[in-house]
Design a protein around this motif. Structure first.
Motif, PDB file in Angstrom:
ATOM      1  N   ALA A 124       0.854  -1.181   0.000  1.00 20.91           N
ATOM      2  CA  ALA A 124       0.000   0.000   0.000  1.00 20.91           C
ATOM      3  C   ALA A 124       0.891   1.233   0.000  1.00 20.91           C
ATOM      4  N   LEU A 125       0.730   2.088  -0.998  1.00 14.80           N
ATOM      5  CA  LEU A 125       1.566   3.277  -1.090  1.00 14.80           C
ATOM      6  C   LEU A 125       1.366   4.160   0.129  1.00 14.80           C
ATOM      7  N   ALA A 126       2.465   4.691   0.636  1.00 17.06           N
ATOM      8  CA  ALA A 126       2.433   5.515   1.844  1.00 17.06           C
ATOM      9  C   ALA A 126       3.114   6.848   1.588  1.00 17.06           C
ATOM     10  N   LYS A 127       2.606   7.875   2.230  1.00 16.83           N
ATOM     11  CA  LYS A 127       3.190   9.209   2.150  1.00 16.83           C
ATOM     12  C   LYS A 127       3.974   9.476   3.427  1.00 16.83           C
ATOM     13  N   VAL A 128       5.171  10.048   3.287  1.00 21.67           N
ATOM     14  CA  VAL A 128       5.987  10.404   4.448  1.00 21.67           C
ATOM     15  C   VAL A 128       5.604  11.813   4.880  1.00 21.67           C
ATOM     16  N   LEU A 129       5.121  11.945   6.101  1.00 21.58           N
ATOM     17  CA  LEU A 129       4.678  13.243   6.621  1.00 21.58           C
ATOM     18  C   LEU A 129       5.830  13.961   7.322  1.00 21.58           C
ATOM     19  N   PRO A 130       5.822  15.296   7.337  1.00 19.47           N
ATOM     20  CA  PRO A 130       6.822  16.034   8.112  1.00 19.47           C
ATOM     21  C   PRO A 130       6.692  15.681   9.592  1.00 19.47           C
ATOM     22  N   SER A 131       7.815  15.306  10.209  1.00 25.03           N
ATOM     23  CA  SER A 131       7.737  14.842  11.598  1.00 25.03           C
ATOM     24  C   SER A 131       8.906  15.322  12.454  1.00 25.03           C
ATOM     25  N   GLY A 132       9.467  16.479  12.137  1.00 25.87           N
ATOM     26  CA  GLY A 132      10.528  17.024  12.975  1.00 25.87           C
ATOM     27  C   GLY A 132      11.899  16.500  12.611  1.00 25.87           C
ATOM     28  N   ASP A 133      12.847  16.696  13.517  1.00 22.44           N
ATOM     29  CA  ASP A 133      14.253  16.384  13.248  1.00 22.44           C
ATOM     30  C   ASP A 133      14.722  15.065  13.854  1.00 22.44           C
ATOM     31  N   GLY A 134      13.879  14.392  14.616  1.00 22.24           N
ATOM     32  CA  GLY A 134      14.301  13.138  15.242  1.00 22.24           C
ATOM     33  C   GLY A 134      14.331  11.988  14.245  1.00 22.24           C
ATOM     34  N   ASP A 135      14.661  10.795  14.739  1.00 21.26           N
ATOM     35  CA  ASP A 135      14.745   9.625  13.870  1.00 21.26           C
ATOM     36  C   ASP A 135      13.464   8.804  13.924  1.00 21.26           C
ATOM     37  N   VAL A 136      12.331   9.461  14.145  1.00 19.27           N
ATOM     38  CA  VAL A 136      11.025   8.815  14.074  1.00 19.27           C
ATOM     39  C   VAL A 136      10.267   9.419  12.900  1.00 19.27           C
ATOM     40  N   ALA A 137       9.820   8.583  11.981  1.00 19.97           N
ATOM     41  CA  ALA A 137       9.095   9.052  10.801  1.00 19.97           C
ATOM     42  C   ALA A 137       7.627   8.650  10.912  1.00 19.97           C
ATOM     43  N   VAL A 138       6.750   9.507  10.373  1.00 20.17           N
ATOM     44  CA  VAL A 138       5.313   9.261  10.362  1.00 20.17           C
ATOM     45  C   VAL A 138       4.881   9.022   8.917  1.00 20.17           C
ATOM     46  N   LEU A 139       4.182   7.928   8.678  1.00 16.06           N
ATOM     47  CA  LEU A 139       3.700   7.564   7.352  1.00 16.06           C
ATOM     48  C   LEU A 139       2.176   7.595   7.331  1.00 16.06           C
ATOM     49  N   LYS A 140       1.615   7.783   6.115  1.00 16.76           N
ATOM     50  CA  LYS A 140       0.160   7.823   5.967  1.00 16.76           C
ATOM     51  C   LYS A 140      -0.252   6.988   4.762  1.00 16.76           C
ATOM     52  N   THR A 141      -1.175   6.053   4.996  1.00 17.53           N
ATOM     53  CA  THR A 141      -1.774   5.261   3.927  1.00 17.53           C
ATOM     54  C   THR A 141      -3.275   5.521   3.905  1.00 17.53           C
ATOM     55  N   GLU A 142      -3.917   5.160   2.803  1.00 17.31           N
ATOM     56  CA  GLU A 142      -5.374   5.279   2.716  1.00 17.31           C
ATOM     57  C   GLU A 142      -5.988   4.032   3.336  1.00 17.31           C
ATOM     58  N   GLY A 143      -6.399   4.165   4.582  1.00 17.73           N
ATOM     59  CA  GLY A 143      -6.892   3.041   5.352  1.00 17.73           C
ATOM     60  C   GLY A 143      -5.774   2.375   6.107  1.00 17.73           C
ATOM     61  N   GLY A 144      -6.143   1.673   7.174  1.00 20.39           N
ATOM     62  CA  GLY A 144      -5.129   1.008   7.971  1.00 20.39           C
ATOM     63  C   GLY A 144      -5.743   0.066   8.979  1.00 20.39           C
ATOM     64  N   PRO A 145      -4.929  -0.799   9.567  1.00 23.64           N
ATOM     65  CA  PRO A 145      -5.396  -1.776  10.552  1.00 23.64           C
ATOM     66  C   PRO A 145      -5.564  -1.136  11.935  1.00 23.64           C
TER      67      PRO A 145
END
Length: 294
Positions: A124-145
């Motif tokens: 499922a294609l995911a978009k990488v959202l802006p999430s600051g300077d740390g080493d934790v990334a936030v992703l967004k898909t259309e729908g999720g578990p």
């Protein structure tokens, strides 16, 4: 009357010091060496090992097989994915049934397209959202578990944790004990050290040898199944795993303007069942493989 029958003088006479046999005293270095070896043997015998059974093999799929009914993902956003290399994979986990995921930033850094693997060879294609300077990334898909619950409490030293994910690109997990806070530095020029938690590895999937590469981005779960951090890196020689803190997770979600689900539920996890618990989380796609598409 006859005299008493006393034993002869040779039977009762004590030995003189000159006649006693003197045992040789071992050298000091031999005594110290034996003591050290004894301590090491006791430590090895009492060392904690909490290995989990091997994960079941993935169910094979085909290009023409559609997603199962009731899948939370938008079929139009699910693409066929070729077999990625081990350098292109990591782990992600759901924090909202609206399709919000967390992973390690370096897993998706400089990646043109990102996908969450939802079936064999399907992402499922995911978009990488802006999430600051740390080493934790936030992703967004259309729908999720269903999401995993997040903990706001900083774990105490000695607390156990479990890391379900995809080490070496295959289903697997690790068990750890918290050592305490640490600073993780990067070799990149201009980068700053980040505050992390250092965990000592005490178990892993049976048969899993070598690096835990691919476990980056995995949740750090406590005994109730709540997320205490995000797995970031390892030190194989020291059997250490480093993870982002609960504060780093909150900061990344705030920077992405995401509010995690308040109705998430966890499950009890122990050293006896963490392999089965990890299999369940992967099967429900609450923990999934994340890949960088070329």
């Amino acid at each position: 009357s006859s005299p008493p029958n006393w034993p002869g003088p040779c039977c009762c006479r004590p030995r003189s010091p000159a006649e006693a046999v003197a045992l040789p005293r071992p050298p000091d270095w031999l005594i110290y060496r034996a003591a050290v070896l004894g301590v090491v043997a006791i430590a090895i015998h009492k060392r904690e090992t909490s290995d989990a059974p091997e994960a079941p093999p993935p169910v094979p799929g085909a290009a023409g097989v559609p997603l199962a009914r009731g899948s939370p993902f938008n079929p139009k956003k699910v693409k066929q994915v070729s077999e990625p290399s081990s350098e292109e994979v990591g782990t992600a986990f759901s924090v909202s049934d609206a399709g919000v995921w967390l992973t390690a930033r370096h897993v998706v850094k400089d990646c043109g397209r990102v996908a969450i693997m939802v079936a064999d060879r399907k992402g499922a294609l995911a978009k990488v959202l802006p999430s600051g300077d740390g080493d934790v990334a936030v992703l967004k898909t259309e729908g999720g578990p269903p999401p995993l619950p997040l903990s706001d409490d900083l774990p105490a030293p000695g607390e156990r944790a479990y890391h379900p994910g995809f080490p070496q690109g295959r289903p697997g997990e690790a068990a750890t004990r918290l050592l305490g806070p640490d600073v993780l530095t990067s070799r990149a020029r201009g980068s700053h050290g980040q505050n992390v938690l250092a965990w000592a590895e005490v178990g892993r999937t049976e048969g899993l040898k070598g690096s835990l590469s691919g476990l980056s981005g995995a949740p750090v779960l406590d005994r109730t199944g709540q997320v205490m951090g995000v797995t970031l890196a390892e030190s194989p020689r020291r059997a250490r795993i480093y993870a982002a803190t609960p504060a780093a997770i909150r900061a990344a979600l705030a920077a992405a303007r995401i509010k995690p689900s308040g109705f998430a539920r966890g499950q009890a996890i122990t050293t006896d069942n963490y392999g089965r618990a990890a299999d369940s989380l992967r099967r429900d796609l609450r923990v999934a493989q994340v890949v960088c598409l070329s």
